[in-house]
Design a protein around this motif. Structure first.
Motif, short mmCIF file in Angstrom:
data_model
loop_
_atom_site.label_atom_id
_atom_site.label_comp_id
_atom_site.label_asym_id
_atom_site.label_seq_id
_atom_site.Cartn_x
_atom_site.Cartn_y
_atom_site.Cartn_z
N GLN A 203 -21.59 90.92 50.28
CA GLN A 203 -22.16 89.81 49.53
C GLN A 203 -23.69 89.85 49.59
O GLN A 203 -24.38 89.63 48.59
CB GLN A 203 -21.64 88.48 50.08
N TYR A 204 -24.23 90.16 50.76
CA TYR A 204 -25.68 90.25 50.90
C TYR A 204 -26.25 91.39 50.07
O TYR A 204 -27.25 91.22 49.35
CB TYR A 204 -26.04 90.45 52.37
N VAL A 205 -25.61 92.56 50.15
CA VAL A 205 -26.09 93.72 49.41
C VAL A 205 -26.02 93.48 47.90
O VAL A 205 -26.93 93.83 47.15
CB VAL A 205 -25.29 94.98 49.80
N ARG A 217 -22.58 83.03 51.67
CA ARG A 217 -22.25 84.14 52.57
C ARG A 217 -23.39 85.16 52.69
O ARG A 217 -23.27 86.13 53.44
CB ARG A 217 -20.99 84.85 52.08
N VAL A 218 -24.48 84.92 51.95
CA VAL A 218 -25.59 85.86 51.96
C VAL A 218 -26.29 85.87 53.31
O VAL A 218 -26.57 86.94 53.88
CB VAL A 218 -26.58 85.55 50.82
N LEU A 224 -25.63 90.27 59.77
CA LEU A 224 -24.81 91.42 60.12
C LEU A 224 -25.46 92.72 59.67
O LEU A 224 -25.39 93.75 60.36
CB LEU A 224 -23.42 91.28 59.50
N PHE A 225 -26.08 92.70 58.49
CA PHE A 225 -26.80 93.87 57.98
C PHE A 225 -27.89 94.27 58.96
O PHE A 225 -28.05 95.46 59.28
CB PHE A 225 -27.40 93.57 56.61
N ALA A 237 -33.71 97.41 53.19
CA ALA A 237 -32.54 97.99 52.52
C ALA A 237 -32.90 99.02 51.47
O ALA A 237 -32.10 99.31 50.58
CB ALA A 237 -31.67 96.89 51.91
N LYS A 238 -34.09 99.61 51.58
CA LYS A 238 -34.53 100.58 50.57
C LYS A 238 -34.22 102.02 50.98
O LYS A 238 -34.65 102.97 50.33
CB LYS A 238 -36.01 100.41 50.28
#
Length: 301
Positions: A203-205, A217-218, A224-225, A237-238
């Motif tokens: 969901q975050y991604v 949920r983000v 967690l990410f 996240a790049k």
């Protein structure tokens, strides 16, 4: 035929081959034995059907001669050519060696064509019409099976026409990728988290790419990410081209962007490998291929 991994297989094949001919000759001579000779009366077998008597007629000489000649040809072939296990034959012929010799002959003929591009910068190769045509043919013969004839890839095979690169899109980086191959591994997390937690990360991604997501949920997903994913994909996240870790914010997905696909990748990991081409193509061919690939996203077609 002579490339066996053990002596046992060689002996087995030799036995079958020679035994087959020996058996055929045994059958032939066993039938010749006791037959009437020329000028002698032909006896019958004692079998009579509906008034028709079966005679023990000798085998025709032409048929016997043909049988013996063919057996001699088979034996002669095995003496001259590979066929009896690991015995190479007196002529030492080898189909694999012949193919390799023909390939080397062809390569020697075309080498002057490739050689003139050996020292040309890859960026200049990408702009040379003749070089691009050669590079495209090399791509279609060696790379299209995975990346597609249009080089736009498919699931698990990268698109080579955009500016998104897992291992770097500079000319020398592409040259290195083609020459030595690449292997991208994502660790499986099924022993580190639950599917529900992997779903939170998904969901975050997805939110980073403006895809449909559950906003509630983000935040848990980002937490967690940060715990499990930043080591490879980075805090932003790049991604990391040194590791082949993809950018998760650019909207480009190697396996798909659905939550189910992302969760599967997190839980089970990924292992994707591009084979090295250094043993299949010459350095000059690889250079031409790298120029064509680089030009897809940097030179107006």
């Amino acid at each position: 035929m002579s490339d066996f991994f053990s002596v046992g297989w060689s002996i087995w094949i030799t036995t079958i081959a020679l035994g087959g001919v020996a058996f055929c000759l045994y059958v032939l001579f066993s039938q010749l034995k006791g037959q009437a000779k020329k000028g002698e009366a032909i006896s019958d077998t004692g079998h009579i059907w509906d008034g028709i008597t079966e005679y023990d007629t000798p085998l025709p000489r032409w048929w016997v001669s043909m049988y013996l000649i063919l057996s001699a040809i088979a034996l002669g072939y095995w003496v001259l050519y590979p066929g009896l296990g690991s015995f190479e034959g007196l002529l030492k012929t080898n189909a694999a060696k012949e193919v390799k010799a023909n390939q080397e002959k062809i390569e020697a003929m075309v080498q002057p064509i490739f050689q003139k591009y050996a020292d040309m910068p890859i960026t200049d190769i990408a702009k040379d019409e003749e070089a691009r045509a050669i590079g495209q043919r090399l791509f279609l013969n060696n790379c299209a099976q995975c990346h597609g004839s249009d080089a736009q890839g498919s699931p698990s095979f990268p698109n080579l026409t955009d500016k998104t690169w897992l291992w770097g899109g500079e000319p020398e980086q592409i040259l290195q990728t083609i020459t030595n191959g690449r292997r991208g591994i994502m660790t499986a997390h099924q022993n580190l988290m639950t599917p529900a937690q992997a779903s939170e990360i998904a969901q975050y991604v997805r939110s980073l790419n403006n895809l449909a997501h559950d906003q509630t949920r983000v935040a848990p997903g980002k937490k967690l990410f940060d715990q499990f994913c930043v080591a490879c994909h980075g805090a932003d996240a790049k991604g990391n081209q040194l590791l082949g870790a993809p950018d998760l914010t650019d909207g480009v997905w190697l396996y798909g962007s659905s939550e189910e696909t992302i969760v599967y990748g997190i839980m089970n990991g990924r292992d994707n490998q591009m084979p090295a081409q250094k043993n299949l193509l010459s350095p000059e061919q690889i250079r031409l291929l790298a120029g064509w690939v680089w030009g897809l996203s940097n030179v107006e077609q």
